[in-house]
Scaffold this motif. Structure first.
Motif, PDB file in Angstrom:
ATOM      1  N   SER A  34       0.695  -1.407  -0.159  1.00  0.00           N
ATOM      2  CA  SER A  34       0.039   0.185  -0.067  1.00  0.00           C
ATOM      3  C   SER A  34       0.480   0.923   0.085  1.00  0.00           C
ATOM      4  O   SER A  34       2.184   1.166  -0.075  1.00  0.00           O
ATOM      5  CB  SER A  34      -0.878   0.091   1.041  1.00  0.00           C
ATOM      6  N   GLU A  36       0.305   3.801   2.037  1.00  0.00           N
ATOM      7  CA  GLU A  36       0.835   4.396   3.252  1.00  0.00           C
ATOM      8  C   GLU A  36       2.375   3.394   4.009  1.00  0.00           C
ATOM      9  O   GLU A  36       3.227   3.803   4.720  1.00  0.00           O
ATOM     10  CB  GLU A  36      -0.269   3.667   4.090  1.00  0.00           C
ATOM     11  N   LYS A  37       2.557   1.926   3.275  1.00  0.00           N
ATOM     12  CA  LYS A  37       3.426   0.883   3.957  1.00  0.00           C
ATOM     13  C   LYS A  37       5.022   1.885   3.207  1.00  0.00           C
ATOM     14  O   LYS A  37       5.491   1.816   3.446  1.00  0.00           O
ATOM     15  CB  LYS A  37       3.083  -0.168   3.271  1.00  0.00           C
ATOM     16  N   ALA A  40       6.105   4.724   4.615  1.00  0.00           N
ATOM     17  CA  ALA A  40       7.177   4.366   6.036  1.00  0.00           C
ATOM     18  C   ALA A  40       8.005   4.166   5.624  1.00  0.00           C
ATOM     19  O   ALA A  40       9.047   3.536   6.052  1.00  0.00           O
ATOM     20  CB  ALA A  40       5.876   3.512   6.808  1.00  0.00           C
ATOM     21  N   ASP A  45      10.927   3.791   8.635  1.00  0.00           N
ATOM     22  CA  ASP A  45      10.211   3.891   9.909  1.00  0.00           C
ATOM     23  C   ASP A  45       9.915   2.318  10.580  1.00  0.00           C
ATOM     24  O   ASP A  45      10.356   1.747   9.320  1.00  0.00           O
ATOM     25  CB  ASP A  45       8.480   3.945   9.338  1.00  0.00           C
ATOM     26  N   ALA A  49       4.587   0.684  13.623  1.00  0.00           N
ATOM     27  CA  ALA A  49       2.851   1.092  13.356  1.00  0.00           C
ATOM     28  C   ALA A  49       1.924   0.888  11.752  1.00  0.00           C
ATOM     29  O   ALA A  49       0.863   0.715  12.303  1.00  0.00           O
ATOM     30  CB  ALA A  49       2.875   2.266  13.642  1.00  0.00           C
ATOM     31  N   VAL A  50       2.943   1.012  11.366  1.00  0.00           N
ATOM     32  CA  VAL A  50       2.161   1.115   9.725  1.00  0.00           C
ATOM     33  C   VAL A  50       3.205  -0.599   8.532  1.00  0.00           C
ATOM     34  O   VAL A  50       1.807  -0.592   8.422  1.00  0.00           O
ATOM     35  CB  VAL A  50       2.711   2.041   8.438  1.00  0.00           C
ATOM     36  N   VAL A  51       3.799  -0.723   8.943  1.00  0.00           N
ATOM     37  CA  VAL A  51       4.846  -1.839   8.302  1.00  0.00           C
ATOM     38  C   VAL A  51       5.930  -2.281   9.399  1.00  0.00           C
ATOM     39  O   VAL A  51       5.818  -1.793   9.936  1.00  0.00           O
ATOM     40  CB  VAL A  51       4.910  -1.229   6.596  1.00  0.00           C
TER      41      VAL A  51
END
Length: 209
Positions: A34, A36-37, A40, A45, A49-51
């Motif tokens: 995604s 978002e991933k 991140a 990151d 929290a996301v990935v």
């Protein structure tokens, strides 16, 4: 790039370029993540929290190697080895779909590094995980019907993961003259999903690219 700064568990200045290279090749390497991933990962990151942190570490490892291959200079082996250690540790707590992707990304990394036996081991591990967790293509209309709706990011990630695992399994069988590890049920599931859905990206080499 300050080579001396690339030596701590935190994300130091210098690894960002490797993550960018990895991001440029995610589809080619069989990752449908995604937005978002991917963002991140690009941000370095490690919070989870996301990935999962393993994706950020594998971005460092594979991105570092690809960065060097593109430039025909190999001066960051210590970076690869260091980030591999963090990656191994991060795999102690990971979901099956993520671990399968990480394992076959590691297979690609080791094969590119001409460590053929270790590359095959990682691919074998990925296949064993898929079989152990009984992961299959979502061809049951009760799960989602590609004719009526788009796959969710999680569903697209699963389809991409199994598709690329199949692709690498078949390539391995051809190159190393060994039987394919995934049986015909995966071929049937792949055909059913790919025929019924135009919304899911196929892995590199399976869609005419």
């Amino acid at each position: 790039m300050d080579v001396h700064s690339i030596s701590t568990p935190a994300i130091p200045q210098g690894l960002d370029e490797f993550r960018v290279v990895f991001a440029e090749h995610t589809r080619q390497c069989g990752c449908t993540l995604s937005t978002e991933k991917l963002e991140a990962i690009l941000a370095g990151d490690l919070s989870g929290a996301v990935v999962h942190p393993s994706f950020t570490y594998v971005a460092h490892v594979l991105g570092c190697l690809l960065w060097q291959v593109q430039r025909h200079i190999f001066i960051f082996k210590h970076v690869e080895l260091e980030q591999l250690q963090y990656l191994w540790a991060s795999l102690e707590d990971v979901d099956p779909v993520t671990e399968i992707q990480i394992r076959y990304l590691l297979a690609i990394y080791f094969l590119l590094s001409k460590q053929m036996e270790e590359g095959e081991n990682q691919l074998s591990t990925a296949v064993r995980l898929a079989l152990h967790h009984e992961l299959v293509f979502p061809v049951d209309p009760g799960w989602f019907d590609p004719m009526l709706q788009d796959a969710t990011p999680a569903q697209a990630e699963l389809i991409s993961t199994l598709s690329h695992l199949m692709y690498l399994d078949r390539c391995s069988a051809l190159v190393f003259h060994v039987p394919a590890r995934l049986d015909s049920t995966y071929d049937e599931g792949f055909k059913a999903v790919s025929v019924r859905s135009a919304s899911v990206s196929l892995p590199f080499g399976c869609d005419g690219d």
